[in-house]
Design an enzyme around this catalytic site. Structure first.
Site, PDB file in Angstrom:
ATOM      1  N   CYS A   1      20.364  -6.809  -1.354  1.00  0.00           N
ATOM      2  CA  CYS A   1      20.828  -6.883  -2.746  1.00  0.00           C
ATOM      3  C   CYS A   1      21.004  -5.459  -3.292  1.00  0.00           C
ATOM      4  O   CYS A   1      20.177  -4.582  -3.033  1.00  0.00           O
ATOM      5  CB  CYS A   1      19.831  -7.661  -3.599  1.00  0.00           C
ATOM      6  SG  CYS A   1      19.619  -9.344  -3.016  1.00  0.00           S
TER       7      CYS A   1
ATOM      8  N   GLU B   1       4.026  -3.936   0.583  1.00  0.00           N
ATOM      9  CA  GLU B   1       3.271  -3.806  -0.660  1.00  0.00           C
ATOM     10  C   GLU B   1       2.979  -5.168  -1.295  1.00  0.00           C
ATOM     11  O   GLU B   1       3.767  -6.111  -1.167  1.00  0.00           O
ATOM     12  CB  GLU B   1       4.070  -2.936  -1.641  1.00  0.00           C
ATOM     13  CG  GLU B   1       4.173  -1.498  -1.146  1.00  0.00           C
ATOM     14  CD  GLU B   1       4.991  -0.588  -2.051  1.00  0.00           C
ATOM     15  OE1 GLU B   1       4.609   0.585  -2.177  1.00  0.00           O
ATOM     16  OE2 GLU B   1       5.999  -1.031  -2.620  1.00  0.00           O
TER      17      GLU B   1
ATOM     18  N   CYS C   1      18.087  -3.702  -5.444  1.00  0.00           N
ATOM     19  CA  CYS C   1      16.711  -3.849  -4.957  1.00  0.00           C
ATOM     20  C   CYS C   1      16.383  -2.734  -3.979  1.00  0.00           C
ATOM     21  O   CYS C   1      17.107  -2.529  -3.004  1.00  0.00           O
ATOM     22  CB  CYS C   1      16.566  -5.209  -4.281  1.00  0.00           C
ATOM     23  SG  CYS C   1      15.013  -5.379  -3.385  1.00  0.00           S
TER      24      CYS C   1
ATOM     25  N   CYS D   1      14.069  -6.033   4.217  1.00  0.00           N
ATOM     26  CA  CYS D   1      14.791  -7.279   3.921  1.00  0.00           C
ATOM     27  C   CYS D   1      16.226  -7.107   4.389  1.00  0.00           C
ATOM     28  O   CYS D   1      16.838  -6.059   4.199  1.00  0.00           O
ATOM     29  CB  CYS D   1      14.758  -7.575   2.426  1.00  0.00           C
ATOM     30  SG  CYS D   1      15.567  -9.141   2.011  1.00  0.00           S
TER      31      CYS D   1
ATOM     32  N   CYS E   1       1.792 -10.701  -6.420  1.00  0.00           N
ATOM     33  CA  CYS E   1       3.144 -10.700  -5.877  1.00  0.00           C
ATOM     34  C   CYS E   1       3.032 -10.301  -4.404  1.00  0.00           C
ATOM     35  O   CYS E   1       2.504  -9.236  -4.087  1.00  0.00           O
ATOM     36  CB  CYS E   1       3.989  -9.700  -6.675  1.00  0.00           C
ATOM     37  SG  CYS E   1       5.677  -9.585  -6.106  1.00  0.00           S
TER      38      CYS E   1
ATOM     39  N   CYS F   1       9.352  -5.083 -10.763  1.00  0.00           N
ATOM     40  CA  CYS F   1      10.263  -5.914  -9.997  1.00  0.00           C
ATOM     41  C   CYS F   1      11.390  -5.085  -9.375  1.00  0.00           C
ATOM     42  O   CYS F   1      12.010  -4.270 -10.049  1.00  0.00           O
ATOM     43  CB  CYS F   1      10.848  -6.940 -10.943  1.00  0.00           C
ATOM     44  SG  CYS F   1      11.539  -8.287 -10.074  1.00  0.00           S
TER      45      CYS F   1
HETATM   46  S1  SF4 Z   1      16.013  -8.871  -4.027  1.00  0.00           S
HETATM   47 FE1  SF4 Z   1      15.422  -7.414  -2.407  1.00  0.00          FE
HETATM   48  S2  SF4 Z   1      13.779  -8.395  -1.274  1.00  0.00           S
HETATM   49 FE2  SF4 Z   1      14.802 -10.010  -2.510  1.00  0.00          FE
HETATM   50  S3  SF4 Z   1      16.370 -10.874  -1.147  1.00  0.00           S
HETATM   51 FE3  SF4 Z   1      17.392  -9.224  -2.291  1.00  0.00          FE
HETATM   52  S4  SF4 Z   1      17.161  -7.414  -0.971  1.00  0.00           S
HETATM   53 FE4  SF4 Z   1      15.708  -8.931  -0.241  1.00  0.00          FE
END
Ligand code: SF4
Length: 374
Positions: free
Chosen positions: A114, A90, A117, A110, A103, A341
């Site tokens: 995190c 996206e 996220c 990923c 963005c 975000c």
């Molecule tokens: S915030 Fe999300 S996209 Fe960014 S590094 Fe952490 S897991 Fe990966």
């Protein structure tokens, strides 16, 4: 077939040279592609017919295919692009009074994982290529110019943040040519100050970016001590806060701005107490010139986390501001289309079993913080 969106100007010049053409032809071609949004070689009327014919048999200008577009009531637009193999990424366009921001995603999924996220919860499939990263900007810029009826030379997007899906510094080889094309006067001509790489803290690659292409840097900090950051941003176990701050200090020698932006996602009862704000002040004060951007958490079911109440965010911001740290609270945009975000999810064929890894018990609070919940 070569996808010309994969090439920065130096690489395109080398390709043109192999076809017997001089660098100025590469510049013309580059300008057609990035400044005028041309995808058909037949449109490029100031190139020799023989070159156009050669290109037509050997090259394409191909952005990832658009799967879906959603528009938010606040003007934010989210595009979903097919990047093959069941993966989709996206990009989000955020119009503001004085600028247009895009963005951009750098990976399908990923691997950093995190806790707050939604991309991290999906796991990781693969790195995007340069053309897939840059193709998001190429598509968005030229689509918006047509829609907004902008005159030639006017741009729709003058600010790019590498804050979409993925950790850009874990896809460094593809990232740097994309950044160079964004900055190139024959490409998008963006200022270094208006192109931001956001990282979870891949310390060696922060140092490489300083050497290779120093654009503005944002760092996802989210905690002021290693014990908590280890849980929120797992890459901290490899590159703890002290090493990260040292790398930020080194980066400032070459950075286009004289500060690093620290992103801090406000999680209810986890990292949002006044004590934690004071710990942050002690951590960064006199160590690295920085600005804080406090981000209201955008909850999603698997996270098990909640957004900090507004008054807690304001109190946290006051502690930082009283200590002389410039602090902003990010205005949530596009949350009605899950474009805010931390909400970007796309579609990812996970190869890392992240969902399993992240469905762990809730984050343990420090004893000192245990009474902070409201
Ligand atoms: S915030 Fe999300 S996209 Fe960014 S590094 Fe952490 S897991 Fe990966």
């Amino acid at each position: 077939m070569i996808n010309l969106l994969d090439l920065d100007l130096d690489a395109l010049s080398a390709t043109c040279e192999r076809l017997g053409e001089k660098r100025f032809r590469a510049v013309q071609l580059f300008r057609w592609i990035h400044q005028r949004g041309a995808a058909e070689f037949g449109q490029m009327t100031d190139l020799a017919k023989s070159l156009r014919d050669q290109l037509a048999t050997q090259a394409v200008v191909a952005a990832p295919a658009l799967l879906n577009e959603q528009a938010s009531a606040d003007g934010t637009t989210k595009w979903l692009f097919d990047v093959g193999g069941g993966n989709a990424v996206e990009s989000v366009y955020i119009p503001e009074a004085d600028r247009g921001t895009l963005c951009v995603s750098s990976q399908a999924g990923c691997a950093v994982g995190c806790r707050f996220c939604s991309t991290g919860h999906q796991g990781f499939s693969r790195n995007l290529g340069t053309g897939e990263i840059l193709g998001q900007l190429w598509f968005a810029e030229h689509t918006l110019r047509r829609r907004l009826g902008l005159a030639e030379g006017e741009r729709a997007i003058d600010n790019v943040v590498m804050m979409g899906m993925g950790e850009p510094l874990q896809n460094y080889t593809a990232l740097v040519p994309a950044l160079r094309t964004m900055l190139d006067d024959h490409g998008y001509g963006l200022s270094r100050r208006r192109v931001t790489v956001s990282t979870s803290g891949v310390v060696p690659m922060i140092d490489r970016l300083r050497e290779d292409c120093p654009v503005a840097l944002a760092v996802s900090l989210h905690a002021g001590d290693d014990a908590l950051r280890d849980q929120l941003v797992p890459i901290n176990r490899k590159y703890p806060i002290a090493e990260l701050l040292d790398a930020c200090g080194r980066y400032l020698d070459a950075a286009p701005r004289d500060f690093i932006t620290f992103e801090y996602c406000m999680l209810d009862g986890v990292n949002d107490s006044p004590e934690q704000a004071r710990a942050l002040v002690r951590l960064v004060h006199s160590r690295v010139a920085c600005k804080f951007n406090l981000i209201p958490f955008n909850p999603f079911p698997q996270s098990g986390l909640m957004r900090s109440p507004r008054e807690r965010v304001l109190a946290f911001a006051s502690v930082l501001q009283d200590a002389g740290l410039v602090t902003t609270i990010r205005r949530t945009r596009g949350d009605d289309i899950a474009a805010a975000c931390g909400q970007l999810a796309g579609e990812v064929q996970d190869r890392t079993r992240a969902g399993e890894r992240l469905s762990r018990p809730a984050i343990r609070l420090h004893p000192a913080d245990a009474g902070v919940r409201h």
